[in-house]
Design an enzyme around this catalytic site. Sequence first.
Site, mmCIF file in Angstrom:
data_model
loop_
_atom_site.group_PDB
_atom_site.id
_atom_site.type_symbol
_atom_site.label_atom_id
_atom_site.label_comp_id
_atom_site.label_asym_id
_atom_site.label_seq_id
_atom_site.Cartn_x
_atom_site.Cartn_y
_atom_site.Cartn_z
ATOM 1 N N ASP A 125 -8.110 86.625 22.289
ATOM 2 C CA ASP A 125 -6.695 86.260 22.182
ATOM 3 C C ASP A 125 -5.764 87.431 22.491
ATOM 4 O OD1 ASP A 125 -7.612 83.830 21.474
ATOM 5 O OD2 ASP A 125 -6.876 83.867 19.391
ATOM 6 N N LEU A 172 -2.829 47.628 22.420
ATOM 7 C CA LEU A 172 -4.244 47.292 22.292
ATOM 8 C C LEU A 172 -4.394 46.137 21.313
ATOM 9 C CD1 LEU A 172 -5.781 50.856 21.868
ATOM 10 C CD2 LEU A 172 -6.278 49.268 23.725
ATOM 11 N N GLU A 228 -14.044 55.360 22.624
ATOM 12 C CA GLU A 228 -13.188 56.523 22.377
ATOM 13 C C GLU A 228 -12.727 56.512 20.921
ATOM 14 O OE1 GLU A 228 -9.833 56.078 25.040
ATOM 15 O OE2 GLU A 228 -11.109 55.900 26.805
ATOM 16 N N LYS A 263 -9.991 56.418 18.133
ATOM 17 C CA LYS A 263 -8.607 55.946 18.201
ATOM 18 C C LYS A 263 -7.719 56.923 17.441
ATOM 19 C CE LYS A 263 -5.550 52.081 17.811
ATOM 20 N NZ LYS A 263 -4.584 52.666 16.867
ATOM 21 N N ASP A 310 -4.679 58.817 15.808
ATOM 22 C CA ASP A 310 -3.549 58.261 15.067
ATOM 23 C C ASP A 310 -2.306 59.113 15.329
ATOM 24 O OD1 ASP A 310 -2.370 56.430 13.504
ATOM 25 O OD2 ASP A 310 -3.248 57.111 11.616
ATOM 26 N N TYR A 334 -5.953 59.332 27.835
ATOM 27 C CA TYR A 334 -6.920 58.233 27.833
ATOM 28 C C TYR A 334 -6.704 57.198 28.933
ATOM 29 C CZ TYR A 334 -3.274 56.283 24.736
ATOM 30 O OH TYR A 334 -2.104 55.878 24.180
ATOM 31 N N LYS A 371 -10.908 48.659 14.246
ATOM 32 C CA LYS A 371 -10.294 49.425 13.173
ATOM 33 C C LYS A 371 -11.288 49.762 12.061
ATOM 34 C CE LYS A 371 -5.927 49.614 14.413
ATOM 35 N NZ LYS A 371 -4.875 49.335 13.474
ATOM 36 N N CYS A 383 19.613 46.789 -14.005
ATOM 37 C CA CYS A 383 19.328 47.548 -12.782
ATOM 38 C C CYS A 383 19.498 49.042 -13.056
ATOM 39 C CB CYS A 383 20.280 47.110 -11.673
ATOM 40 S SG CYS A 383 20.224 48.188 -10.235
ATOM 41 N N CYS A 421 22.804 50.286 -11.136
ATOM 42 C CA CYS A 421 24.183 49.860 -11.408
ATOM 43 C C CYS A 421 24.330 49.169 -12.754
ATOM 44 C CB CYS A 421 24.672 48.936 -10.297
ATOM 45 S SG CYS A 421 23.880 47.316 -10.314
ATOM 46 N N CYS A 463 18.298 42.529 -8.786
ATOM 47 C CA CYS A 463 19.532 43.045 -9.372
ATOM 48 C C CYS A 463 20.652 42.112 -8.927
ATOM 49 C CB CYS A 463 19.775 44.460 -8.855
ATOM 50 S SG CYS A 463 21.493 44.988 -8.966
ATOM 51 N N CYS A 500 26.297 47.468 -6.357
ATOM 52 C CA CYS A 500 25.112 48.276 -6.655
ATOM 53 C C CYS A 500 24.918 49.350 -5.586
ATOM 54 C CB CYS A 500 23.872 47.394 -6.746
ATOM 55 S SG CYS A 500 22.380 48.356 -7.035
#
Length: 665
Positions: free
Chosen positions: A31, A81, A111, A113, A115, A222, A311, A405, A408, A423, A429
């Site tokens: 480096d 897809l 491949e 997938k 994210d 891809y 998935k 609530c 409010c 509410c 609110c």
Amino acid sequence: MSIPKKIQQLRVSINEHNYHYYILDDPKIPDSEYDGLMKELLELEIKSPELITVDSPTQRVGADPLSIFTEVTHTIPMLSLSNAFDEQELHDFAKRLQENLSAAIIEYVAEPKLDGLAVSLRYENGILVTAATRGNGYCGENVTQNVKTINNIPLRLRGKYPEILEVRGEVFMPKAGFIKLNQQQEAKDAKTFANPRNAAAGSLRQLDSNITATRPLTFYSYAIGTVSEINLPDTHSEILQQLQQWGLPIAKQNQVVTGINGCLQYYQQILSQRNALPFEIDGVVYKVNNIEQQEILGFISKAPRWAIAHKFPAQEASTKLLDIEVQVGRTGAITPVAKLAPVNVGGVTVSHATLHNQDEIDRKDIRINDTVIVRRAGDVIPEIVKVLIEKRSSDSQSFILPEQCPACNSDVVRVKEEAVARCTGGLICPAQRQQALQHFVSRQAMDIDGLGKQLIVQLVTNNLINNPADIYSLTHKQLAGLERMGDKSADNVLLAIEKSKTTTFARFLYALGIREVGESTANILANKFTNLDKLNQATEHELQQIMDIGPVAAKNIVNFFQQTNNINVIERLQIAGINWPEIVNILQDEQILAGKTFVLTGTLLQMSRNEAKSSLQKLGAKVSNNISKKTDFLVAGENAGSKLEKARNLAIIILAEAEFIEMLK
Ligand code: D41
């Protein structure tokens, strides 16, 4: 050696080292030596700025911040897809392909997938000129400055490349970089990200590329979009190899597999490596390897028929439930939310989970201080699966939703037979107001970039805005006067507000936040009524006649337009200049294809060309012989030839015979 020559030599050398480091994963120098080369180049370029080129390795950072992203229309749409959530769906997919291809065994490329976010890179004469997000598939945002800061994306291609090349792939943030980024954000008291995907999205959609440059983004290719030469390899796996030879990164995990069994083996193998992988994945993708077979299979609406995402199942972990908080939504719905001891669920830190409503809490007998199992599936909000009763301690406390609530103090009521409590504060609110405003500016609604949650909180607490119409009277002075807002940021917000004035009727309707009117209902209403006056006068009965609009939505819509307050806000919005193109009603009665132009090609098996033509004309469509930019659909029968090719190049929707018949129905 002359300076131009030396500069040229340094660039070639640095590009070569980048290729070995990022693409081949096989660095040739340490480096420190690489840094030395970069330093030398930078110094020479500072002395001779006239010699700087856009693709110089030094040109990854330093662009001025943008005020807004411009739009890019994809020359070929970026498809989505289809998904398979279990093995059965995968078998169905494979069976369809085998039938359509009359092939017993099909070769696939499997491949991981990734994210992240899909982007398209455009190289002209080997130089990266544009990078765009996927957006809605047809049109995305120009994020070129930001993409140039991603180190493994080449600014210049290697070898013998085509004049025009568009590469599609995913920008993502590796796990290690994500953790480090969040630590840095925390130390700066800045916003942390819920997961690597959000971090990647937030980093890529930065107006200041200098910030993006500090974010550890990575890219894998891809697919190919537009390409100017036609003699590409005839399999997807070879195309990926070709991309790599041009200097583009591809995932090491990609693999050619045979048949559905090969796919399933790959799935198991990647699933078992999932936690050890340096990046998040939410499944694997299978693509038919043979391009000719891909072409035979074609597309269904927005997705190729030759690819599918398989998935991974949801992930689970156990943790302690620290407390239960209540959130007030846009329509006043009160949602209990579990505050959890932070726990890593499949690589993502989870500290909150939705509890939905009181019934759910009672049914699962969830108590504060319990040990619970949380589940995270894809991008949905984490949920509590169950309580580990055996771990319940004496300090566990049951929970009941408040009767007032928290924002409010208005009464909270629960309509009979409805699971949610609400509410009753309505517009008084602050929590509801806040949410309604957030909804109004959101991406799918008015899309006011830069007017985020924090800023809306500030504006509401400083009493600068109460309702959506107030957004359009904000002044530079008011904005710039807020904490953590400079002149420049105020300008950007005002620009984004101005830009949002041009919208569509459907977006506007959705933005109004009428209960039960989501994006798709808003679209239906816009097309059916075409303008506000007509919608305004619609009766409950009329609305209910429309497919997909039930009695509750109908009631809410009528109710909404009966409130003077709502009418006032809408009037003010229109006076402020919100406008949209007029809708030409194509959904009128029988002529559902009016205004659409079709071209027929190839041999149809179930009807003659003339039958097809007259059916189309009856529905109001125009049938033409030649493909042009004006063509909306190409119906492709068997042995379709050059018209099919031309339609693809023009990104025209292609219908197979079965789809066409379905459409006629
Ligand atoms: O890794 C991914 N997220 C991934 C996404 C992938 N490996 N391959 C993909 N292939 C495609 C086609 C087949 C349509 C070119 C994709 C996506 N599309 C995709 N990503 C987001 C929308 C579509």
